[in-house]
Design a protein around this motif. Structure first.
Motif, PDB file in Angstrom:
ATOM      1  N   TYR A  75      -2.541 -13.305   9.124  1.00 55.32           N
ATOM      2  CA  TYR A  75      -3.083 -12.412   8.095  1.00 55.32           C
ATOM      3  C   TYR A  75      -2.061 -12.199   6.986  1.00 55.32           C
ATOM      4  CZ  TYR A  75      -4.227  -8.048   5.744  1.00 55.32           C
ATOM      5  OH  TYR A  75      -4.464  -7.092   4.774  1.00 55.32           O
ATOM      6  N   LEU A  76      -0.822 -11.904   7.364  1.00 55.02           N
ATOM      7  CA  LEU A  76       0.209 -11.646   6.359  1.00 55.02           C
ATOM      8  C   LEU A  76       0.515 -12.902   5.550  1.00 55.02           C
ATOM      9  CD1 LEU A  76       2.227  -9.659   5.124  1.00 55.02           C
ATOM     10  CD2 LEU A  76       3.858 -10.323   6.919  1.00 55.02           C
ATOM     11  N   HIS A 105       7.281  -8.492  11.048  1.00 60.24           N
ATOM     12  CA  HIS A 105       5.889  -8.093  11.244  1.00 60.24           C
ATOM     13  C   HIS A 105       5.433  -8.396  12.666  1.00 60.24           C
ATOM     14  CE1 HIS A 105       6.057 -12.287   9.819  1.00 60.24           C
ATOM     15  NE2 HIS A 105       5.108 -12.499  10.720  1.00 60.24           N
ATOM     16  N   PRO A 106       4.426  -7.673  13.166  1.00 58.48           N
ATOM     17  CA  PRO A 106       3.878  -7.984  14.485  1.00 58.48           C
ATOM     18  C   PRO A 106       3.409  -9.437  14.513  1.00 58.48           C
ATOM     19  CG  PRO A 106       3.025  -5.890  13.684  1.00 58.48           C
ATOM     20  CD  PRO A 106       3.727  -6.524  12.532  1.00 58.48           C
ATOM     21  N   ILE A 107       3.849 -10.185  15.503  1.00 57.52           N
ATOM     22  CA  ILE A 107       3.590 -11.622  15.516  1.00 57.52           C
ATOM     23  C   ILE A 107       2.099 -11.918  15.516  1.00 57.52           C
ATOM     24  CG2 ILE A 107       3.624 -11.894  18.028  1.00 57.52           C
ATOM     25  CD1 ILE A 107       5.392 -14.242  15.557  1.00 57.52           C
ATOM     26  N   MET A 147      -3.176  -4.719   5.373  1.00 60.57           N
ATOM     27  CA  MET A 147      -3.404  -4.062   6.649  1.00 60.57           C
ATOM     28  C   MET A 147      -2.293  -4.324   7.660  1.00 60.57           C
ATOM     29  SD  MET A 147      -7.513  -4.519   7.243  1.00 60.57           S
ATOM     30  CE  MET A 147      -7.476  -6.320   7.145  1.00 60.57           C
ATOM     31  N   CYS A 148      -1.201  -4.961   7.213  1.00 57.40           N
ATOM     32  CA  CYS A 148      -0.133  -5.332   8.143  1.00 57.40           C
ATOM     33  C   CYS A 148       1.036  -4.360   8.048  1.00 57.40           C
ATOM     34  CB  CYS A 148       0.358  -6.744   7.834  1.00 57.40           C
ATOM     35  SG  CYS A 148       1.614  -7.343   8.983  1.00 57.40           S
ATOM     36  N   ARG A 160       0.866  -1.176   0.000  1.00 57.41           N
ATOM     37  CA  ARG A 160       0.000   0.000   0.000  1.00 57.41           C
ATOM     38  C   ARG A 160       0.906   1.229   0.000  1.00 57.41           C
ATOM     39  NH1 ARG A 160      -2.560  -3.509  -1.507  1.00 57.41           N
ATOM     40  NH2 ARG A 160      -4.392  -4.470  -0.523  1.00 57.41           N
ATOM     41  N   ASP A 161       0.974   1.906  -1.136  1.00 58.05           N
ATOM     42  CA  ASP A 161       1.892   3.024  -1.332  1.00 58.05           C
ATOM     43  C   ASP A 161       1.312   3.933  -2.406  1.00 58.05           C
ATOM     44  OD1 ASP A 161       4.959   3.810  -0.754  1.00 58.05           O
ATOM     45  OD2 ASP A 161       4.545   4.160  -2.876  1.00 58.05           O
TER      46      ASP A 161
END
Length: 842
Positions: free
Chosen positions: A672-673, A665-667, A645-646, A620-621
């Motif tokens: 999701y990722l 990434h947040p664990i 959304m990650c 997302r950029d």
């Protein structure tokens, strides 16, 4: 009794007495050893006294080899005969797979100078006619091996220690340890006899010791509680039986027959040796229980457990099969005592986690074999700051304080006992206490065919097997050659070289180092330049001797905040060293805050020529087409991005040597990722990739691995990594590194090996210049890594050779399956040496 000493050794078995002896021999004149009962009253007294040289560990093999040579010198020094009978050690094989194991071990033995011979079944029968051999494939024989009297050995070392000034005090128990900032105050209590038990008396003494070594054997759990740490050293029952004299054996010896070597039928899970005309049988049976998980009862002294003959019936019958004359012989004596184990079977030797000047020597399942070498190398660590061999594989911190429990240790130790005589495949994965630590995507990976390996408790995919595998396909099958997993790893490696692959690297160790003193500290702590904000550097923390202590990828988040990534198998090991070094330097550099964030961040590594194609689908950029270009996201840089959304901290680096990113990434968002990337990658042929393919790929790029090429026995310059060493600055270990020079040098080799096997990284290297068993030359080094190269279609390896043999084009030989195969030293990073693929724009 002395109340102030340089070093206090707690425990008077073979391990403790050896440590005290070697500390004194290394120059520490003020050493005291205490024992709560009598010397040898722990596991030492009921040990069988065997000296098995066989070991797949480089460090442990050196330790065992030192012991065997050292014990031969004790009588001359002390006047006491330790009862060393050099009869040899014969390891028999019932299968070709077992012979394959011995061939791999033999290659390791050669790197440590351990002599061996091969024997055919006919040769065994001719030399020792009482042994049945028609169902054997062969054997490996160590002529310098044998057995020793544990009590006599301990007394000889104790006398040698006393002669060197060591004070030995019996019937004193350590009841408390308090660190006073520069020494330990150890509270000792006099033990007294009461009703046949040994109990604490009224008399107490506080001894101040600059250093303390615990060699408390079966009492390790009590020691751990007093120190406020965890130690997975828990005893397991071990039985052995002694038979009445065997008339056939007595007649054989009376007729001039040589004493049998220590016989080991590994496939039958036992050892046997002669004892006063009879036999000692020591089985390693299934279902031997762990004991004393929470401490040894005060009533247990030089005691034993009841014998459980039913548990060892299978092993007993197999002894009768192998030595038929033993069938009619009665039992004379039996022993069932506690022998300490650890989850991987190797002892805990080195600094205690989180503590200063506290040294552990615990968890010895083969304590008599290891005692001499442990004392020697631990004394080197304590007195000189480093041992001449890399002791990291034995460091107590390989089992993390944060997740290890008593239940884990007990179940794994039972498994380690049961696995003493299993086939020790290099790709071995043991099942007990698993799964334990799992990243969120574990179930998704398992459903997609992931076959997991164990790394510091984490489940990590080794490879992805077929979901529609026929019943004949065994995911658990292991091999000393190319196992069933090999072809799947090949396809995974090709996918990264030709397309795109996704690797779960969540087990990576991750620390945040920040604060006003962080920059000055890390600049001193590591040998490379620190990166600019938003950039990364590969660097090394060195030991006092200038060798490699830890490898870090350092990401500079802010001016004085750093994200440090290191090997997943060494979280506690790295963190303890980092925290202690920072504490030592806080007064000089200012406040430094260190956080272990390993479990907060998951990591996916995505790599291959099509990596940008996949990420462009989900990034997302404002301009997704250029977000990952070289201009906006250059190689060796890091920045936050959003994938769906990650939120992701992306690092443009790839351990595989292709275009790629690590996605930290947040664990809690991992699933999701994972789903997002797999959906985006489907049309681009994204393939899931495991650790084995990644290991092959990194060797094609000559990327050194900590614990393999990088360790405490070689400097970064010997690892041939001058580009990661900034000699224009001062850093810890610099002077020692420069003084060491280049004793050996790390090289990459392509190998024309057998069609069905690759090296494992334990093999010896030779020059083809002189006869060696008729087919080789002079030994000049050893491999530290090995595998298969999909880029070159042949075996690949990395290792160390003498500097004169490190030039590109040097022809060498590699010992595999007891044959020597041609190899050639190639340029560093033989695949894509200019890094064009990694830097490709898009």
């Amino acid at each position: 009794m002395k109340t102030q000493v340089k070093a206090l050794v707690v425990g008077g078995g073979a391990i403790g007495t050896s440590i005290a002896y070697h500390l004194a021999r290394a120059g520490w004149s003020d050493v005291m050893l205490i024992e709560r009962d009598e010397l040898t009253s722990g596991s030492t007294w009921h040990a069988a006294g065997l000296l098995p040289l066989f070991n797949m560990s480089y460090a442990t093999t050196h330790i065992h080899q030192y012991s065997v040579e050292f014990y031969k010198t004790l009588e001359e020094e002390t006047g006491l005969n330790p009862g060393f009978f050099i009869v040899g050690n014969l390891r028999m094989a019932q299968t070709q797979a077992r012979m394959d194991e011995y061939m791999l071990y033999a290659a390791t033995a050669e790197t440590c100078g351990v002599p061996y011979e091969w024997m055919t079944p006919d040769a065994i029968k001719e030399r020792w006619p009482l042994v049945r051999t028609e169902d054997l494939e062969g054997a490996i024989y160590h002529p310098t091996d044998g057995y020793i009297n544990p009590a006599d050995l301990t007394m000889a070392m104790a006398k040698g220690a006393r002669q060197r000034g060591v004070a030995i005090e019996r019937k004193w128990q350590a009841d408390g340890f308090e660190w006073k900032g520069d020494h330990w105050d150890v509270t000792l209590t006099k033990m007294i006899e009461r009703g046949g038990n040994l109990v604490p008396g009224e008399e107490q003494v506080v001894v101040s010791a600059e250093h303390v070594v615990t060699a408390s054997g079966n009492h390790a759990q009590r020691t751990a509680k007093m120190l406020g740490i965890k130690m997975p050293a828990i005893p397991v029952e071990h039985q052995f039986i002694v038979t009445e004299p065997d008339p056939a054996l007595v007649a054989y010896r009376k007729a001039g027959g040589a004493e049998h070597p220590v016989l080991r039928d590994a496939d039958a899970k036992w050892y046997v040796r002669e004892e006063r005309g009879g036999w000692i049988l020591g089985p390693y049976e299934r279902n031997a229980p762990a004991r004393f998980e929470y401490g040894v009862p005060d009533s247990f002294r030089a005691d034993l457990f009841p014998l459980d003959l039913e548990r060892i019936e299978e092993e007993y019958m197999s002894m009768i099969h192998r030595i038929p004359s033993s069938e009619e012989v009665g039992l004379k004596d039996d022993f069932n005592g506690p022998i300490c184990y650890t989850p991987d079977g190797n002892p805990l030797v080195g600094p205690a986690p989180g503590l200063r000047n506290m040294w552990l020597a615990e968890g010895f399942s083969f304590g008599i074999t290891a005692a001499g070498g442990t004392g020697h190398y631990l004394a080197q660590l304590m007195v000189g700051g480093e041992a001449e061999i890399d002791m990291a594989s034995l460091d107590p911190k390989r089992f993390s304080q944060s997740w290890m429990t008593t239940e884990f240790a007990a179940r794994k130790n039972e498994e380690a006992y049961d696995h003493v005589y299993i086939l020790h495949h290099p790709d071995e994965e043991r099942p007990a206490a698993r799964p334990l630590r799992t990243a969120p995507a574990y179930d998704r990976q398992k459903a997609l065919g992931a076959q997991f390996g164990w790394v510091n408790g984490w489940e990590r995919p080794n490879y992805y097997g077929p979901l529609d595998a026929p019943e004949s396909f065994d995911h658990d099958a292991r091999s000393f050659r190319r196992g069933g997993w090999w072809q799947y790893a090949v396809e995974e490696a090709k996918a990264i070289r030709e397309g795109v692959g996704l690797i779960d690297a969540s087990a990576f160790t991750k620390h945040v180092v920040k604060g006003p003193g962080a920059t000055a500290f890390l600049d001193w702590f590591t040998c490379n330049k620190l990166p600019r904000v938003g950039r990364i550097n590969l660097t090394y923390a060195l030991t006092d001797h200038g060798t490699t202590r830890t490898e870090y990828t350092i990401v500079r988040i802010k001016e004085h905040e750093y994200y440090c990534v290191s090997s997943g198998g060494w979280t506690e090991y790295d963190g303890d060293y980092l925290r202690k070094a920072a504490a030592d330097k806080a007064g000089e550099f200012g406040y430094i805050e260190i956080q272990d964030v390993t479990t907060q961040w998951g990591v996916f590594a995505i790599a291959g020529p099509k990596t940008r194609d996949v990420l462009k689908e989900v990034i997302r950029d404002a301009d997704p087409d250029t977000a990952l270009s070289n201009k906006r996201f250059p190689w060796l840089s890091a920045r936050p991005i959003e994938l769906g959304m990650c939120p992701v901290n992306a690092i443009r680096v790839a351990y595989t040597g292709e275009l790629g990113w690590e996605l930290h990434h947040p664990i809690e968002m991992q699933n999701y990722l994972w789903d997002l990337l797999l959906a985006a990658g489907e049309k681009h042929g994204l393939k899931l990739v495991g650790a084995r393919a990644q290991n092959w790929l990194r060797q094609e790029k000559s990327y050194r691995a900590f614990g393999n090429e990088l360790g405490r026995d070689a400097t970064p310059l010997e690892a041939d990594l001058p580009r990661f060493v900034d000699l224009d600055k001062e850093f810890h270990g610099k002077a020692a590194m420069e003084a060491t020079g280049i004793r050996s040098k790390c090289v990459t080799l392509l190998i024309d090996g057998p069609e069905d096997a690759d090296p494992w990284g334990r093999e010896a290297l030779y020059l083809p210049d002189a006869p060696l068993r008729g087919d080789g030359g002079t030994r000049v080094g050893r491999l530290t890594s090995g595998g298969y190269s999909v880029a070159f279609g042949k075996s690949i390896g990395m290792g160390y050779v003498k500097p004169d043999q490190a030039k590109v084009g040097q022809k060498l030989l590699v010992r595999m399956q007891d044959k020597l195969w041609p190899a050639e030293v190639v340029e560093d990073s033989p695949y894509d040496p200019t890094n064009a693929n990694i830097r490709v724009d898009g």
